[in-house]
Design an enzyme around this catalytic site. Structure first.
Site, PDB file in Angstrom:
ATOM      1  N   GLU A 245     -10.982   8.884   6.242  1.00  0.00           N
ATOM      2  CA  GLU A 245     -12.284   8.646   5.629  1.00  0.00           C
ATOM      3  C   GLU A 245     -13.013   7.489   6.300  1.00  0.00           C
ATOM      4  O   GLU A 245     -12.391   6.629   6.917  1.00  0.00           O
ATOM      5  CB  GLU A 245     -12.091   8.285   4.146  1.00  0.00           C
ATOM      6  CG  GLU A 245     -11.425   9.378   3.359  1.00  0.00           C
ATOM      7  CD  GLU A 245     -11.132   8.964   1.920  1.00  0.00           C
ATOM      8  OE1 GLU A 245     -11.371   7.797   1.568  1.00  0.00           O
ATOM      9  OE2 GLU A 245     -10.646   9.835   1.179  1.00  0.00           O
ATOM     10  N   LYS A 247     -14.616   3.933   6.360  1.00  0.00           N
ATOM     11  CA  LYS A 247     -14.283   2.731   5.599  1.00  0.00           C
ATOM     12  C   LYS A 247     -15.572   1.938   5.376  1.00  0.00           C
ATOM     13  O   LYS A 247     -16.156   1.413   6.322  1.00  0.00           O
ATOM     14  CB  LYS A 247     -13.251   1.893   6.344  1.00  0.00           C
ATOM     15  CG  LYS A 247     -12.845   0.683   5.556  1.00  0.00           C
ATOM     16  CD  LYS A 247     -11.722  -0.073   6.228  1.00  0.00           C
ATOM     17  CE  LYS A 247     -11.280  -1.224   5.373  1.00  0.00           C
ATOM     18  NZ  LYS A 247     -12.398  -2.064   4.915  1.00  0.00           N
ATOM     19  N   ARG A 252     -15.383  -2.755  -4.034  1.00  0.00           N
ATOM     20  CA  ARG A 252     -14.613  -1.656  -4.612  1.00  0.00           C
ATOM     21  C   ARG A 252     -14.904  -1.556  -6.107  1.00  0.00           C
ATOM     22  O   ARG A 252     -14.921  -2.567  -6.802  1.00  0.00           O
ATOM     23  CB  ARG A 252     -13.129  -1.930  -4.388  1.00  0.00           C
ATOM     24  CG  ARG A 252     -12.232  -0.858  -4.957  1.00  0.00           C
ATOM     25  CD  ARG A 252     -11.234  -0.455  -3.944  1.00  0.00           C
ATOM     26  NE  ARG A 252     -10.223   0.426  -4.447  1.00  0.00           N
ATOM     27  CZ  ARG A 252      -8.980   0.427  -4.005  1.00  0.00           C
ATOM     28  NH1 ARG A 252      -8.625  -0.450  -3.082  1.00  0.00           N
ATOM     29  NH2 ARG A 252      -8.113   1.291  -4.455  1.00  0.00           N
ATOM     30  N   ARG A 267     -12.388  -5.118  -8.101  1.00  0.00           N
ATOM     31  CA  ARG A 267     -11.098  -5.185  -7.407  1.00  0.00           C
ATOM     32  C   ARG A 267     -10.082  -5.984  -8.216  1.00  0.00           C
ATOM     33  O   ARG A 267      -8.901  -5.701  -8.191  1.00  0.00           O
ATOM     34  CB  ARG A 267     -11.374  -5.832  -6.042  1.00  0.00           C
ATOM     35  CG  ARG A 267     -10.226  -6.312  -5.239  1.00  0.00           C
ATOM     36  CD  ARG A 267      -9.605  -5.181  -4.465  1.00  0.00           C
ATOM     37  NE  ARG A 267      -8.709  -5.708  -3.457  1.00  0.00           N
ATOM     38  CZ  ARG A 267      -7.558  -6.318  -3.711  1.00  0.00           C
ATOM     39  NH1 ARG A 267      -7.149  -6.486  -4.945  1.00  0.00           N
ATOM     40  NH2 ARG A 267      -6.802  -6.761  -2.718  1.00  0.00           N
ATOM     41  N   GLU A 297     -16.554   2.885  -3.210  1.00  0.00           N
ATOM     42  CA  GLU A 297     -17.028   1.616  -2.655  1.00  0.00           C
ATOM     43  C   GLU A 297     -18.541   1.561  -2.833  1.00  0.00           C
ATOM     44  O   GLU A 297     -19.243   2.504  -2.451  1.00  0.00           O
ATOM     45  CB  GLU A 297     -16.636   1.558  -1.163  1.00  0.00           C
ATOM     46  CG  GLU A 297     -16.825   0.225  -0.511  1.00  0.00           C
ATOM     47  CD  GLU A 297     -15.643  -0.752  -0.698  1.00  0.00           C
ATOM     48  OE1 GLU A 297     -14.692  -0.461  -1.451  1.00  0.00           O
ATOM     49  OE2 GLU A 297     -15.712  -1.826  -0.083  1.00  0.00           O
ATOM     50  N   PHE A 337     -14.089   7.995  -3.570  1.00  0.00           N
ATOM     51  CA  PHE A 337     -12.997   8.482  -2.719  1.00  0.00           C
ATOM     52  C   PHE A 337     -11.728   8.881  -3.466  1.00  0.00           C
ATOM     53  O   PHE A 337     -10.811   9.398  -2.867  1.00  0.00           O
ATOM     54  CB  PHE A 337     -12.675   7.499  -1.588  1.00  0.00           C
ATOM     55  CG  PHE A 337     -12.427   6.077  -2.018  1.00  0.00           C
ATOM     56  CD1 PHE A 337     -11.266   5.731  -2.684  1.00  0.00           C
ATOM     57  CD2 PHE A 337     -13.350   5.086  -1.718  1.00  0.00           C
ATOM     58  CE1 PHE A 337     -11.026   4.423  -3.067  1.00  0.00           C
ATOM     59  CE2 PHE A 337     -13.134   3.761  -2.105  1.00  0.00           C
ATOM     60  CZ  PHE A 337     -11.965   3.428  -2.776  1.00  0.00           C
ATOM     61  N   ARG A 412       0.645  -1.875  -2.174  1.00  0.00           N
ATOM     62  CA  ARG A 412       0.120  -1.787  -0.809  1.00  0.00           C
ATOM     63  C   ARG A 412       1.193  -1.111   0.023  1.00  0.00           C
ATOM     64  O   ARG A 412       2.277  -1.657   0.196  1.00  0.00           O
ATOM     65  CB  ARG A 412      -0.173  -3.185  -0.270  1.00  0.00           C
ATOM     66  CG  ARG A 412      -0.909  -3.166   1.069  1.00  0.00           C
ATOM     67  CD  ARG A 412      -1.063  -4.545   1.663  1.00  0.00           C
ATOM     68  NE  ARG A 412      -1.881  -5.460   0.876  1.00  0.00           N
ATOM     69  CZ  ARG A 412      -3.214  -5.487   0.871  1.00  0.00           C
ATOM     70  NH1 ARG A 412      -3.887  -4.633   1.614  1.00  0.00           N
ATOM     71  NH2 ARG A 412      -3.856  -6.356   0.128  1.00  0.00           N
ATOM     72  N   LYS A 418      -5.460   1.323   6.905  1.00  0.00           N
ATOM     73  CA  LYS A 418      -6.787   0.969   7.404  1.00  0.00           C
ATOM     74  C   LYS A 418      -6.735   0.679   8.893  1.00  0.00           C
ATOM     75  O   LYS A 418      -5.762   0.092   9.390  1.00  0.00           O
ATOM     76  CB  LYS A 418      -7.394  -0.191   6.619  1.00  0.00           C
ATOM     77  CG  LYS A 418      -6.550  -1.437   6.491  1.00  0.00           C
ATOM     78  CD  LYS A 418      -7.157  -2.390   5.449  1.00  0.00           C
ATOM     79  CE  LYS A 418      -6.282  -3.591   5.210  1.00  0.00           C
ATOM     80  NZ  LYS A 418      -6.660  -4.408   4.058  1.00  0.00           N
TER      81      LYS A 418
HETATM   82  P1  ATP Z   1      -7.561  -5.345   0.486  1.00  0.00           P
HETATM   83  O1  ATP Z   1      -8.536  -4.745  -0.479  1.00  0.00           O
HETATM   84  O2  ATP Z   1      -6.725  -4.327   1.207  1.00  0.00           O
HETATM   85  O3  ATP Z   1      -6.779  -6.477  -0.084  1.00  0.00           O
HETATM   86  P2  ATP Z   1      -9.768  -6.535   1.854  1.00  0.00           P
HETATM   87  O4  ATP Z   1     -10.429  -6.813   0.555  1.00  0.00           O
HETATM   88  O5  ATP Z   1      -9.756  -7.600   2.875  1.00  0.00           O
HETATM   89  O6  ATP Z   1      -8.306  -6.029   1.660  1.00  0.00           O
HETATM   90  P3  ATP Z   1     -10.213  -4.527   3.731  1.00  0.00           P
HETATM   91  O7  ATP Z   1      -8.970  -4.931   4.405  1.00  0.00           O
HETATM   92  O8  ATP Z   1     -11.452  -4.640   4.532  1.00  0.00           O
HETATM   93  O9  ATP Z   1     -10.468  -5.253   2.382  1.00  0.00           O
HETATM   94  O10 ATP Z   1     -10.038  -2.992   3.285  1.00  0.00           O
HETATM   95  C1  ATP Z   1      -9.574  -2.477   2.103  1.00  0.00           C
HETATM   96  C2  ATP Z   1     -10.750  -2.107   1.199  1.00  0.00           C
HETATM   97  O11 ATP Z   1     -11.596  -1.158   1.837  1.00  0.00           O
HETATM   98  C3  ATP Z   1     -10.395  -1.385  -0.069  1.00  0.00           C
HETATM   99  O12 ATP Z   1      -9.894  -2.237  -1.055  1.00  0.00           O
HETATM  100  C4  ATP Z   1     -11.729  -0.771  -0.461  1.00  0.00           C
HETATM  101  O13 ATP Z   1     -12.486  -1.711  -1.194  1.00  0.00           O
HETATM  102  C5  ATP Z   1     -12.438  -0.567   0.853  1.00  0.00           C
HETATM  103  N1  ATP Z   1     -12.717   0.840   1.223  1.00  0.00           N
HETATM  104  C6  ATP Z   1     -13.789   1.219   1.921  1.00  0.00           C
HETATM  105  N2  ATP Z   1     -13.797   2.526   2.137  1.00  0.00           N
HETATM  106  C7  ATP Z   1     -12.693   3.037   1.567  1.00  0.00           C
HETATM  107  C8  ATP Z   1     -12.137   4.343   1.451  1.00  0.00           C
HETATM  108  N3  ATP Z   1     -12.716   5.408   1.996  1.00  0.00           N
HETATM  109  N4  ATP Z   1     -10.966   4.466   0.787  1.00  0.00           N
HETATM  110  C9  ATP Z   1     -10.343   3.403   0.240  1.00  0.00           C
HETATM  111  N5  ATP Z   1     -10.836   2.141   0.300  1.00  0.00           N
HETATM  112  C10 ATP Z   1     -11.996   1.952   0.967  1.00  0.00           C
END
Ligand code: ATP
Length: 579
Positions: A245, A247, A252, A267, A297, A337, A412, A418
């Site tokens: 998908e 990103k 979130r 989140r 998102e 999603f 996790r 990702k």
């Molecule tokens: P995390 O949420 O993993 O602790 P983070 O806040 O730094 O880390 P990223 O590492 O950039 O965020 O990526 C994870 C986040 O990406 C997810 O928590 C979600 O909010 C976002 N996201 C964006 N697109 C999607 C998608 N298609 N499916 C799942 N999550 C997505």
């Protein structure tokens, strides 16, 4: 249990700088608590009246509390204020003014809790005065020490610094004699986000009751998280045929629909429905289901040009005032999603592919509610092309998902992976650190009274924050001053119990704020405690600089974990650009 007994435990908890001691104190406390009051004791230990998603707030600023103390003590408000200015702690002020032993019956935990709940529920005309009256009455019925803790609780300044995993381990110890119940309790907590409910269920129905806990509309589910990889080929190796998908770099959201009622959770399981009136409307009108829990998102997007705005624009929506204007200036779109619940059925154990298909069925196309863009493939080249396409549209990268995986709340793992655009010559990802202290400035920075920050990552196995960096760059002068003020509010006399550090900063602070930090690489270090081995070698960040300050969507426990750092260290060796 008498409130005076709980207060004795609070005093012990407050004075310890060791997490293990905290664990023993808590497990002894939980052994003494009655079944029907365990939820209340848990909430008070979490320094809240209800889980955050219920949005219950006492709503009494320090000024009002001063008035309540004055009324309870029968003294002038100005006298109370004077002492407050001298002591700087409303709890100590209350203790001082209410030092006469109380004459009434001793207070029970349940009585204090119910009173505080009543205060929080007081609204409408004259509510300020009624709140003051109720608190004054409660304080006049309490002894000096009880008054100290009630007051601190009301002003949000209890600062026991207990983490949820430590509470779960202590519950396990109290019931089973060891920590063995933690994983089951954690699973229960992940599905309902209410530790009071988990504890009460455990006490009344045993561990079988916890195993029976299911997703419930209105209770946020702790979010599933993704691992990182650096190449499309690694994704195919790991997942085979998978869903890939776009990103989106936004906020979130977990949306709960129950008939016409919509709740949107962040989140970190906070209710943010009021910040997203446009998204709530979209969910009301474009979802073909009576009840549903889905995730997506939220992102500021220009609908005509389909241009995505940077995260800094989206995040401005996290505010209490001026939401309507923001919604006009920067309308959000929600890219859905995952579907976790549909019309009475918990879908979290269903395979991802099935959940996503059902999501596609219930979202009516059009409007601000959209489906996340995706392809299903096992072809490395196709993934690479999709990745490039997403980057060229200004997106962050891609998110690959294992087709037959359940939704693992709060976990996790490699069910989701990702792959982000890498920052050239830098680490493959930002590191989210929790601030645990700061150093006074030298040279130019003397005038701000802060020169560098002590940042830690989270060890989720031991519910401990371990240091990884001393950060001295990435903030404007003005923001250094703001950060110092924020940290001073959480200033502690000794090292907080859950912090593990070899370095002694000039000022310790309760772990509260998460900052995203960029660094050149992860290096081995004898200075920091992140993954420190028996030879005294741990990990540090080289040239850390703040990329984004205050991740409002993250609690301290949502910071990058020690395990993630270990993996990122391994990846950077063979790492590089994601192709
Ligand atoms: P995390 O949420 O993993 O602790 P983070 O806040 O730094 O880390 P990223 O590492 O950039 O965020 O990526 C994870 C986040 O990406 C997810 O928590 C979600 O909010 C976002 N996201 C964006 N697109 C999607 C998608 N298609 N499916 C799942 N999550 C997505």
């Amino acid at each position: 249990m008498l409130f005076a007994h709980l207060v004795e435990y609070f005093e012990k908890l407050e004075s310890t700088s060791k997490r293990l001691e905290m664990f023993s104190i808590l497990s002894e406390l939980f052994q003494r608590v009655e079944k029907d009051e365990i939820d209340k004791v848990i909430y008070l230990c979490e320094e809240q009246l209800q889980p955050p998603f219920r949005g219950v707030e006492i709503g009494m600023a320090e000024k009002l509390v001063e008035r309540a103390i004055a009324r309870a003590a029968g003294t002038a408000e100005s006298t109370v204020r004077e002492r407050y200015n001298a002591l700087g702690d409303a709890g100590l002020v209350a203790e001082e003014f209410l030092s006469q032993p109380s004459t009434g019956a001793p207070l029970a935990v349940a009585t204090v809790y119910e009173e505080l709940l009543q205060i929080s529920g007081t609204s409408g005309e004259g509510s300020v005065d009624r709140k003051i009256g109720r608190l004054a009455d409660l304080l006049s019925r309490s002894n000096a020490k009880e008054a100290r803790y009630i007051t601190r609780f009301v002003v949000g300044n209890l600062r026991l610094g207990i983490g949820d995993p430590t509470l779960m381990e202590a519950l396990s110890k109290a019931i089973a004699g060891d920590r063995s119940l933690r994983p089951t309790l954690e699973r229960g907590y992940n599905i309902c986000s209410d530790l009071g409910l988990v504890a009460k269920t455990l006490m009344n129905q045993g561990i079988a009751g916890i195993e029976r806990l299911e997703a419930h509309v209105g209770n946020p589910i702790r979010m599933a998280l993704a691992e990182r990889l650096t190449r499309a080929a690694e994704i195919v190796e790991k997942l085979g045929r998978c869903s890939v998908e776009s990103k989106y770099d936004g906020l979130r959201c977990q949306v709960h629909k129950n008939g016409n009622r919509i709740d949107i959770f962040s989140r970190n399981q906070e209710r943010m429905t009021d910040m997203f009136p446009d998204l709530a409307d979209a969910a009301r009108t474009h979802l073909v289901a009576e009840q549903a829990i889905f995730e997506g998102e939220a992102l500021a997007m220009n609908e005509e040009t389909e241009e995505m705005q940077p995260f800094q624009v989206t995040v401005q929506r996290k505010r209490k005032h001026g939401v309507d204007q923001m919604a006009k200036d920067f309308p959000l779109s929600l890219f859905a999603f995952d579907l976790l619940y549909r019309d009475g059925k918990d879908l979290t154990k269903q395979p991802y592919e099935d959940r996503r298909n059902q999501l596609d069925e219930i979202i009516r196309p059009g409007g601000r509610l959209r489906l996340a863009n995706r392809i299903v493939t096992d072809d490395t080249e196709e993934i690479e092309l999709f990745f490039d396409e997403n980057i060229s549209h200004g997106l962050e990268g891609i998110m690959a998902k294992k087709l037959d995986s359940p939704y693992q709340a709060g976990a996790r793992n490699f069910n989701w992976i990702k792959l982000k655009r890498s920052y050239k010559g830098e680490l493959i990802d930002t590191v989210d650190v929790v601030l645990v202290g700061y150093f006074l400035g030298r040279g130019m920075r003397v005038k701000f009274g802060i020169g560098a920050l002590l940042g830690a990552v989270y060890d989720d196995q031991h519910d401990t924050f371990r240091t990884i960096a001393k950060i001295g760059s990435g903030l404007t002068e003005e923001n250094w001053v703001k950060v110092r003020q924020m940290l001073d509010e959480g200033r502690t006399e000794h090292k907080p119990a859950r912090v593990d550090s070899l370095i002694e900063p000039d000022v310790w602070t309760t772990p509260t704020y998460v900052f995203s930090v960029l660094a050149d690489e992860i290096t081995k270090s004898t200075m920091h405690t992140c993954n420190r081995n028996s030879e005294g070698v741990g990990f540090a960040l080289r040239f850390p600089r703040i990329k984004e300050w205050v991740r409002v969507d993250k609690k301290p426990e949502d910071a990058t974990t020690v395990t993630e750092i270990v993996k990122m260290f391994a990846q950077q060796k063979g790492g590089g650009a994601p192709k």
